[in-house]
Design a protein around this motif. Structure first.
Motif, mmCIF file in Angstrom:
data_model
loop_
_atom_site.group_PDB
_atom_site.id
_atom_site.type_symbol
_atom_site.label_atom_id
_atom_site.label_comp_id
_atom_site.label_asym_id
_atom_site.label_seq_id
_atom_site.Cartn_x
_atom_site.Cartn_y
_atom_site.Cartn_z
ATOM 1 N N GLN A 200 -1.796 34.941 -26.431
ATOM 2 C CA GLN A 200 -2.236 36.263 -26.859
ATOM 3 C C GLN A 200 -1.112 37.268 -26.619
ATOM 4 N N PRO A 201 -0.912 38.214 -27.526
ATOM 5 C CA PRO A 201 0.053 39.281 -27.240
ATOM 6 C C PRO A 201 -0.392 40.069 -26.011
ATOM 7 N N PRO A 202 0.527 40.454 -25.145
ATOM 8 C CA PRO A 202 0.164 41.268 -23.977
ATOM 9 C C PRO A 202 -0.478 42.591 -24.399
ATOM 10 N N ARG A 203 -1.338 43.114 -23.550
ATOM 11 C CA ARG A 203 -2.048 44.353 -23.888
ATOM 12 C C ARG A 203 -1.096 45.512 -24.152
ATOM 13 N N LEU A 204 -0.029 45.599 -23.361
ATOM 14 C CA LEU A 204 0.924 46.693 -23.551
ATOM 15 C C LEU A 204 1.592 46.591 -24.920
ATOM 16 N N VAL A 205 1.895 45.374 -25.339
ATOM 17 C CA VAL A 205 2.494 45.156 -26.655
ATOM 18 C C VAL A 205 1.546 45.643 -27.749
ATOM 19 N N LEU A 206 0.266 45.301 -27.619
ATOM 20 C CA LEU A 206 -0.721 45.728 -28.610
ATOM 21 C C LEU A 206 -0.891 47.243 -28.593
ATOM 22 N N ASN A 209 1.759 48.981 -30.473
ATOM 23 C CA ASN A 209 1.945 48.506 -31.852
ATOM 24 C C ASN A 209 3.244 47.727 -32.022
ATOM 25 N N LEU A 210 3.555 46.903 -31.026
ATOM 26 C CA LEU A 210 4.789 46.123 -31.063
ATOM 27 C C LEU A 210 4.524 44.625 -31.191
ATOM 28 N N GLU A 211 3.350 44.294 -31.706
ATOM 29 C CA GLU A 211 3.024 42.879 -31.863
ATOM 30 C C GLU A 211 4.027 42.182 -32.776
ATOM 31 N N TRP A 212 4.502 42.894 -33.802
ATOM 32 C CA TRP A 212 5.477 42.311 -34.731
ATOM 33 C C TRP A 212 6.759 41.912 -34.002
ATOM 34 N N LEU A 213 7.217 42.767 -33.080
ATOM 35 C CA LEU A 213 8.440 42.481 -32.338
ATOM 36 C C LEU A 213 8.226 41.320 -31.370
#
Length: 246
Positions: A200-206, A209-213
């Motif tokens: 899962q993407p980390p919460r901070l990433v989500l 809005n940096l899920e793409w990176l």
């Protein structure tokens, strides 16, 4: 927006609609598609994908650029609605899923094993069928017909298409006459995340809005070029969409 009609349902709202209703014969297949910038970019030169999105029962804004563009257009957008979020909301209520006949089109035997283990834990083994199509199945009518037949013979009412865009969307649209009336979710890798096969993407990433990176960092060879091309195609699509408005 882009000649498409987007739903205002949230992830939970989409899941609720899908799990509590059955499609009728008159309604046929109800495709649920969660476009991101790749979809919008591809639609510029892929009329089959465009038709699939136009014929979808529910379209949601998955990628954050799409969501923010919708807001800039003044459209009633309730937030990002991702395939991952919809799948998580559905799999969290197995007792209600038991009312459906589930069919999962998956990418590998490993994912099938994870799906069957999930079904066994939740008492859904009797209602779940899985299928792994051969690579490039979407280019072979015989393979597509076989897949459609398997889905139909199972009496499927809830179909998970986990083989990625635009294969899932185009298959559903082109073979809808051969498919049973069912909800059909085009959810890419969402099941891999739900079954713990992808992190899962980390919460901070989500939150940023940096899920793409984050995804590029996870799979740079597969995703870097795709994201660059998709971003350019999306920007061009936005420019054309704004020109049509003007």
């Amino acid at each position: 927006m882009f000649g498409l009609r987007f739903s205002t349902l949230t992830e939970q709202g989409v899941a609720e609609r899908v799990v509590t209703t059955h499609r009728t014969a008159a309604q046929g297949v109800g495709a649920v598609i969660t476009p991101n910038i790749q979809h919008i970019s591809l639609m510029g030169h892929n009329p089959a994908l465009l038709r699939a999105c136009q014929n979808a029962a529910l379209l949601t804004c998955d990628g954050f650029p799409l969501y923010y563009y919708a807001r800039a257009r003044g459209l009633p957008a309730t937030g990002r609605v991702t395939g991952r979020g919809i799948v998580a909301a559905l799999l969290a209520q197995p007792q209600r899923l038991a009312r459906h006949r589930l069919f999962m089109v998956l990418d590998s035997a490993r994912t099938v094993a994870a799906a069957k283990a999930w079904a066994a834990r939740n008492g859904l083994s009797d209602v779940l069928e899985c299928y792994v199509p051969d690579y490039g199945f979407e280019t072979r009518p015989a393979d597509c017909a076989t897949l459609a037949q398997c889905i139909s013979q199972h009496g499927t009412t809830l179909l998970f298409m986990g083989v990625g865009a635009p294969r899932s969307e185009i298959f559903l649209d082109q073979y809808r006459q051969d498919l049973p009336p069912c909800w059909a979710l085009c959810i890419g890798q969402a099941l891999l995340v739900a079954f713990g096969l992808l992190p899962q993407p980390p919460r901070l990433v989500l939150a940023c809005n940096l899920e793409w990176l984050w995804r590029i960092a996870m799979e740079p060879r597969r995703l870097l070029r795709r994201y660059v091309v998709s971003a350019a195609g999306f920007a061009w699509a936005v420019l054309k969409d704004m020109t049509r408005r003007g």
